[in-house]
Design a protein around this motif. Structure first.
Motif, PDB file in Angstrom:
ATOM      1  N   ASN A  10      36.009  83.514  20.486  1.00 45.33           N
ATOM      2  CA  ASN A  10      34.744  83.658  19.430  1.00 45.33           C
ATOM      3  C   ASN A  10      33.653  82.614  19.887  1.00 45.33           C
ATOM      4  O   ASN A  10      33.545  82.161  21.013  1.00 45.33           O
ATOM      5  N   ASP A  11      32.433  82.910  18.998  1.00 44.85           N
ATOM      6  CA  ASP A  11      31.263  82.028  19.876  1.00 44.85           C
ATOM      7  C   ASP A  11      31.589  80.508  19.782  1.00 44.85           C
ATOM      8  O   ASP A  11      30.913  79.905  20.729  1.00 44.85           O
ATOM      9  N   THR A  12      32.351  79.899  18.967  1.00 48.29           N
ATOM     10  CA  THR A  12      32.451  78.516  18.982  1.00 48.29           C
ATOM     11  C   THR A  12      33.495  78.044  20.146  1.00 48.29           C
ATOM     12  O   THR A  12      33.140  76.965  20.922  1.00 48.29           O
ATOM     13  N   THR A  13      34.085  78.987  20.314  1.00 46.18           N
ATOM     14  CA  THR A  13      35.263  78.760  21.664  1.00 46.18           C
ATOM     15  C   THR A  13      34.542  78.942  22.879  1.00 46.18           C
ATOM     16  O   THR A  13      34.505  77.954  23.869  1.00 46.18           O
ATOM     17  N   GLN A  14      33.576  79.591  22.820  1.00 46.94           N
ATOM     18  CA  GLN A  14      32.480  79.644  24.228  1.00 46.94           C
ATOM     19  C   GLN A  14      31.915  78.564  24.427  1.00 46.94           C
ATOM     20  O   GLN A  14      31.775  77.990  25.447  1.00 46.94           O
ATOM     21  N   TYR A  15      31.183  78.101  23.097  1.00 46.07           N
ATOM     22  CA  TYR A  15      30.415  76.932  23.142  1.00 46.07           C
ATOM     23  C   TYR A  15      31.230  75.655  23.867  1.00 46.07           C
ATOM     24  O   TYR A  15      30.727  74.920  24.523  1.00 46.07           O
ATOM     25  N   ILE A  16      32.386  75.690  23.168  1.00 46.91           N
ATOM     26  CA  ILE A  16      33.309  74.379  23.740  1.00 46.91           C
ATOM     27  C   ILE A  16      33.448  74.670  25.061  1.00 46.91           C
ATOM     28  O   ILE A  16      33.503  73.683  25.960  1.00 46.91           O
ATOM     29  N   LEU A  17      33.999  75.842  25.692  1.00 48.06           N
ATOM     30  CA  LEU A  17      34.158  76.032  27.279  1.00 48.06           C
ATOM     31  C   LEU A  17      32.976  75.870  28.037  1.00 48.06           C
ATOM     32  O   LEU A  17      33.207  75.214  29.022  1.00 48.06           O
ATOM     33  N   GLU A  18      31.900  76.170  27.503  1.00 49.85           N
ATOM     34  CA  GLU A  18      30.392  75.798  28.205  1.00 49.85           C
ATOM     35  C   GLU A  18      30.561  74.527  28.367  1.00 49.85           C
ATOM     36  O   GLU A  18      29.710  73.865  29.449  1.00 49.85           O
TER      37      GLU A  18
END
Length: 92
Positions: free
Chosen positions: A37-45
């Motif tokens: 999800n977008d939160t996981t994407q933010y963390i990965l970035e």
């Protein structure tokens, strides 16, 4: 692992987000795909070896809409553990 840990996303991974807020993380070597999800994407970035989990948590809370942060410290530790166990990130 604690909140001072810094993670580094392995180079063999790439991710793509759709406008719906759903996305995919793919291991370009094995072909394994994870839905994110977008939160996981933010963390990965932010898993660039420069930001600690505590800093990432604070950045998420600073961008949250409303009074409450959308994740807890326990959530971010669980996500980070998933990244390590599944060989997505290294501890930097």
């Amino acid at each position: 692992m604690d909140l001072s840990t810094k993670l580094l996303l392995k180079e063999k991974f790439t991710f793509h987000m759709e406008e719906s807020g759903k996305g995919f993380l793919m291991d370009c070597i094995s072909g394994d795909v994870y839905e994110i999800n977008d939160t996981t994407q933010y963390i990965l970035e932010k898993c660039d070896g420069k930001h600690s989990l505590s800093e990432i948590f604070q950045m998420i809370c600073n961008t949250s809409k409303g009074d409450e942060c959308e994740i807890t410290k326990e959530d971010i530790l669980e996500i980070a553990n998933f990244f390590i166990v599944n060989n997505i990130c290294d501890i930097d």
